[in-house]
Design a protein around this motif. Structure first.
Motif, PDB file in Angstrom:
ATOM      1  N   SER A  59     -43.571  36.050 -12.388  1.00  0.00           N
ATOM      2  CA  SER A  59     -43.278  35.059 -13.414  1.00  0.00           C
ATOM      3  C   SER A  59     -42.422  33.922 -12.871  1.00  0.00           C
ATOM      4  O   SER A  59     -42.678  32.745 -13.147  1.00  0.00           O
ATOM      5  CB  SER A  59     -42.579  35.730 -14.600  1.00  0.00           C
ATOM      6  N   GLU A  60     -41.413  34.260 -12.094  1.00  0.00           N
ATOM      7  CA  GLU A  60     -40.538  33.240 -11.500  1.00  0.00           C
ATOM      8  C   GLU A  60     -41.338  32.326 -10.578  1.00  0.00           C
ATOM      9  O   GLU A  60     -41.196  31.108 -10.620  1.00  0.00           O
ATOM     10  CB  GLU A  60     -39.398  33.904 -10.732  1.00  0.00           C
ATOM     11  N   ALA A  61     -42.174  32.906  -9.744  1.00  0.00           N
ATOM     12  CA  ALA A  61     -42.994  32.099  -8.837  1.00  0.00           C
ATOM     13  C   ALA A  61     -43.969  31.223  -9.612  1.00  0.00           C
ATOM     14  O   ALA A  61     -44.174  30.054  -9.266  1.00  0.00           O
ATOM     15  CB  ALA A  61     -43.753  33.011  -7.874  1.00  0.00           C
ATOM     16  N   ALA A  62     -44.559  31.754 -10.670  1.00  0.00           N
ATOM     17  CA  ALA A  62     -45.498  30.977 -11.485  1.00  0.00           C
ATOM     18  C   ALA A  62     -44.804  29.791 -12.138  1.00  0.00           C
ATOM     19  O   ALA A  62     -45.337  28.679 -12.161  1.00  0.00           O
ATOM     20  CB  ALA A  62     -46.137  31.873 -12.541  1.00  0.00           C
ATOM     21  N   THR A  63     -43.603  30.003 -12.643  1.00  0.00           N
ATOM     22  CA  THR A  63     -42.847  28.926 -13.268  1.00  0.00           C
ATOM     23  C   THR A  63     -42.505  27.847 -12.251  1.00  0.00           C
ATOM     24  O   THR A  63     -42.642  26.648 -12.523  1.00  0.00           O
ATOM     25  CB  THR A  63     -41.567  29.470 -13.928  1.00  0.00           C
ATOM     26  N   ARG A  64     -42.078  28.249 -11.064  1.00  0.00           N
ATOM     27  CA  ARG A  64     -41.751  27.281 -10.007  1.00  0.00           C
ATOM     28  C   ARG A  64     -42.967  26.421  -9.664  1.00  0.00           C
ATOM     29  O   ARG A  64     -42.874  25.200  -9.553  1.00  0.00           O
ATOM     30  CB  ARG A  64     -41.287  28.000  -8.739  1.00  0.00           C
ATOM     31  N   VAL A  65     -44.104  27.066  -9.470  1.00  0.00           N
ATOM     32  CA  VAL A  65     -45.327  26.354  -9.102  1.00  0.00           C
ATOM     33  C   VAL A  65     -45.743  25.407 -10.221  1.00  0.00           C
ATOM     34  O   VAL A  65     -46.095  24.251  -9.969  1.00  0.00           O
ATOM     35  CB  VAL A  65     -46.448  27.351  -8.761  1.00  0.00           C
ATOM     36  N   ALA A  66     -45.708  25.881 -11.445  1.00  0.00           N
ATOM     37  CA  ALA A  66     -46.126  25.038 -12.565  1.00  0.00           C
ATOM     38  C   ALA A  66     -45.226  23.803 -12.655  1.00  0.00           C
ATOM     39  O   ALA A  66     -45.718  22.677 -12.847  1.00  0.00           O
ATOM     40  CB  ALA A  66     -46.078  25.829 -13.875  1.00  0.00           C
ATOM     41  N   ARG A  67     -43.938  23.985 -12.506  1.00  0.00           N
ATOM     42  CA  ARG A  67     -43.018  22.844 -12.567  1.00  0.00           C
ATOM     43  C   ARG A  67     -43.293  21.839 -11.446  1.00  0.00           C
ATOM     44  O   ARG A  67     -43.310  20.637 -11.678  1.00  0.00           O
ATOM     45  CB  ARG A  67     -41.572  23.324 -12.493  1.00  0.00           C
ATOM     46  N   LYS A  68     -43.504  22.344 -10.230  1.00  0.00           N
ATOM     47  CA  LYS A  68     -43.771  21.456  -9.085  1.00  0.00           C
ATOM     48  C   LYS A  68     -45.060  20.682  -9.279  1.00  0.00           C
ATOM     49  O   LYS A  68     -45.099  19.474  -9.047  1.00  0.00           O
ATOM     50  CB  LYS A  68     -43.874  22.275  -7.796  1.00  0.00           C
ATOM     51  N   LEU A  69     -46.115  21.368  -9.663  1.00  0.00           N
ATOM     52  CA  LEU A  69     -47.419  20.726  -9.716  1.00  0.00           C
ATOM     53  C   LEU A  69     -47.654  19.912 -10.982  1.00  0.00           C
ATOM     54  O   LEU A  69     -48.549  19.081 -11.010  1.00  0.00           O
ATOM     55  CB  LEU A  69     -48.528  21.785  -9.560  1.00  0.00           C
ATOM     56  N   MET A  70     -46.832  20.132 -11.995  1.00  0.00           N
ATOM     57  CA  MET A  70     -47.009  19.376 -13.238  1.00  0.00           C
ATOM     58  C   MET A  70     -46.158  18.121 -13.268  1.00  0.00           C
ATOM     59  O   MET A  70     -46.254  17.335 -14.191  1.00  0.00           O
ATOM     60  CB  MET A  70     -46.722  20.280 -14.452  1.00  0.00           C
ATOM     61  N   GLU A  71     -45.321  17.908 -12.260  1.00  0.00           N
ATOM     62  CA  GLU A  71     -44.460  16.729 -12.221  1.00  0.00           C
ATOM     63  C   GLU A  71     -45.287  15.481 -11.997  1.00  0.00           C
ATOM     64  O   GLU A  71     -46.255  15.392 -11.403  1.00  0.00           O
ATOM     65  CB  GLU A  71     -43.415  16.856 -11.116  1.00  0.00           C
TER      66      GLU A  71
END
Length: 71
Positions: A59-71
């Motif tokens: 979950s932590e990794a998914a949140t990090r990736v989503a934040r990075k790629l959605m910027e």
């Protein structure tokens, strides 16, 4: 039947990010899922967390990736 990487990634996301990613084309979802797997593999901090709670690490990794790629 095994669950594919995109499905695992979506399951690890919080509801807000999941809804956004589900609205993207499949190719973009696959890009997010690949980045998620890379994050899980490369981040040593997640190794420690995964020993305590694999679901929390995913979950932590998914949140990090989503934040990075959605910027």
């Amino acid at each position: 039947m095994p669950i594919d990487t995109v499905e695992r990634f979506l399951a690890a996301l919080d509801p807000h990010h999941r809804e956004h990613v589900q609205g993207l084309p499949r190719e973009e979802q696959e890009k997010f899922a690949a980045a998620w797997e890379k994050e899980l593999w490369q981040d040593t901090d997640l190794d420690t967390l995964s020993e305590l709670s694999p679901a929390a690490a995913e979950s932590e990794a998914a949140t990090r990736v989503a934040r990075k790629l959605m910027e």
